[in-house]
Design a protein around this motif. Sequence first.
Motif, PDB file in Angstrom:
ATOM      1  N   GLU A  85       0.970  -1.016  -0.112  1.00  0.00           N
ATOM      2  CA  GLU A  85       0.054   0.037   0.144  1.00  0.00           C
ATOM      3  C   GLU A  85       0.888   1.119   0.135  1.00  0.00           C
ATOM      4  OE1 GLU A  85      -2.447  -0.407   3.453  1.00  0.00           O
ATOM      5  OE2 GLU A  85      -3.832  -1.872   2.237  1.00  0.00           O
ATOM      6  N   TYR A  86       2.092   1.255   0.701  1.00  0.00           N
ATOM      7  CA  TYR A  86       3.004   2.307   0.586  1.00  0.00           C
ATOM      8  C   TYR A  86       3.422   2.621  -0.609  1.00  0.00           C
ATOM      9  CZ  TYR A  86       7.045   4.930   1.966  1.00  0.00           C
ATOM     10  OH  TYR A  86       8.078   6.164   2.062  1.00  0.00           O
ATOM     11  N   LEU A  96       2.045   1.809  -3.471  1.00  0.00           N
ATOM     12  CA  LEU A  96       0.750   2.322  -4.032  1.00  0.00           C
ATOM     13  C   LEU A  96       0.441   3.809  -3.992  1.00  0.00           C
ATOM     14  CD1 LEU A  96      -1.753  -0.783  -4.166  1.00  0.00           C
ATOM     15  CD2 LEU A  96      -0.667   0.481  -6.212  1.00  0.00           C
ATOM     16  N   ARG A  97       0.608   4.267  -2.721  1.00  0.00           N
ATOM     17  CA  ARG A  97       0.338   5.372  -2.305  1.00  0.00           C
ATOM     18  C   ARG A  97       1.315   6.478  -2.987  1.00  0.00           C
ATOM     19  NH1 ARG A  97      -0.655   2.998   2.907  1.00  0.00           N
ATOM     20  NH2 ARG A  97       1.278   3.844   3.690  1.00  0.00           N
ATOM     21  N   HIS A  98       2.658   6.224  -2.950  1.00  0.00           N
ATOM     22  CA  HIS A  98       3.587   6.946  -3.268  1.00  0.00           C
ATOM     23  C   HIS A  98       4.021   6.836  -4.756  1.00  0.00           C
ATOM     24  CE1 HIS A  98       3.847   8.757   0.802  1.00  0.00           C
ATOM     25  NE2 HIS A  98       3.812   7.452   1.289  1.00  0.00           N
ATOM     26  N   LYS A  99       3.093   6.147  -5.579  1.00  0.00           N
ATOM     27  CA  LYS A  99       3.469   6.055  -7.014  1.00  0.00           C
ATOM     28  C   LYS A  99       4.832   5.304  -7.300  1.00  0.00           C
ATOM     29  CE  LYS A  99       0.353   9.834  -8.041  1.00  0.00           C
ATOM     30  NZ  LYS A  99      -0.845   8.897  -8.116  1.00  0.00           N
ATOM     31  N   GLY A 100       4.843   4.235  -6.686  1.00  0.00           N
ATOM     32  CA  GLY A 100       6.310   3.364  -6.993  1.00  0.00           C
ATOM     33  C   GLY A 100       7.495   3.906  -5.975  1.00  0.00           C
ATOM     34  N   ALA A 101       7.317   4.770  -5.179  1.00  0.00           N
ATOM     35  CA  ALA A 101       8.215   5.039  -4.020  1.00  0.00           C
ATOM     36  C   ALA A 101       9.489   5.577  -4.670  1.00  0.00           C
ATOM     37  CB  ALA A 101       8.328   4.099  -2.706  1.00  0.00           C
ATOM     38  N   PRO A 102       9.486   6.365  -5.409  1.00  0.00           N
ATOM     39  CA  PRO A 102      11.059   6.826  -6.131  1.00  0.00           C
ATOM     40  C   PRO A 102      12.052   7.129  -5.088  1.00  0.00           C
ATOM     41  CG  PRO A 102       9.408   8.528  -6.749  1.00  0.00           C
ATOM     42  CD  PRO A 102       8.623   7.222  -5.854  1.00  0.00           C
ATOM     43  N   HIS A 103      11.379   7.841  -3.899  1.00  0.00           N
ATOM     44  CA  HIS A 103      12.411   8.450  -3.218  1.00  0.00           C
ATOM     45  C   HIS A 103      13.310   7.134  -2.429  1.00  0.00           C
ATOM     46  CE1 HIS A 103       8.614   7.467  -1.260  1.00  0.00           C
ATOM     47  NE2 HIS A 103       9.150   7.084   0.061  1.00  0.00           N
TER      48      HIS A 103
END
Length: 289
Positions: free
Chosen positions: A226-227, A229-236
């Motif tokens: 879910e993380y 998904l929420r952050h759109k791939g978590a590029p950070h």
Amino acid sequence: MMDMTAPICEDGLNSPEMVDFMKSPLKFDLYIMERGLVPCFYGVAHAVGSPPVVGLVTLGAYHYIHWNDGNPDNPAYTPWWIHPYSDHLSFWQRHYSSYVWLYSNLVLSNVVLPKHETIQKNYFAHPNVKVFITQGGLQSFNEATYYGVPLIGIPFMGDQHYNGEKFVAAETGYRLQFRHVTKDTVLKAIRTVLEDPRYRENMKKLSAVYREHQAQSMPKAIWWIEYVLRHKGAPHLRSGAMDLSWYQLLLLDVVAFVLAVAATTTLALYSLARYLTSLILNAKKHKTE
């Protein structure tokens, strides 16, 4: 192990279910895949809209997976899990491990979720279980460690040799080669583990360390999915190592620069020494004349 990848890719990608799936007009918000053995299924993500990818590894991760993700991966103490080495390697083991590391990264170029089987866990939890005979797979190793049951490993393939070397080094288990398995060798292994208190004591200590991790796998996996998904791939969370060339990641450009400076300095000092020596000798020659 590499001989297995082509049939897995061909059978998987050419199966009717996979063909229909890739032709489907449906698009997805997330793509979850097993990353352990073959990289060919990465392409499927593009057929379903190129969503963020969450990879799980049910065995040890391949070197090229660490390389692609920018994870630390030093072959001096993290050998490939298909090799029967512990994390304390001899010179020749480190030599071979480095060769395999370079090959797998240059040629073949996560979320790790342990898997448990309810039936097997019930056996481990039984107080009369004193030793567990296993092929040495990671999940069986994890479950035996959790319940503090010493092991007898008979490895066949994959990560089983590596896991066997790990529990032998930790003195929590005994390893047998399949070609040496007889009634006598198996009885000897069982008696050794049962009669030597070190195996159970060491496994109890390891179990206590293992049980310190109280987080449950399923809630943790759901949270991370879910993380992403929420952050759109978590590029950070993306490692900067992924933007480096292979020679930059290995610091070969820095090593080359340092060697070039050292060589230039050495050559300059050598030339200066020859020049000064020549001057001194010429001065002495003129005085003699």
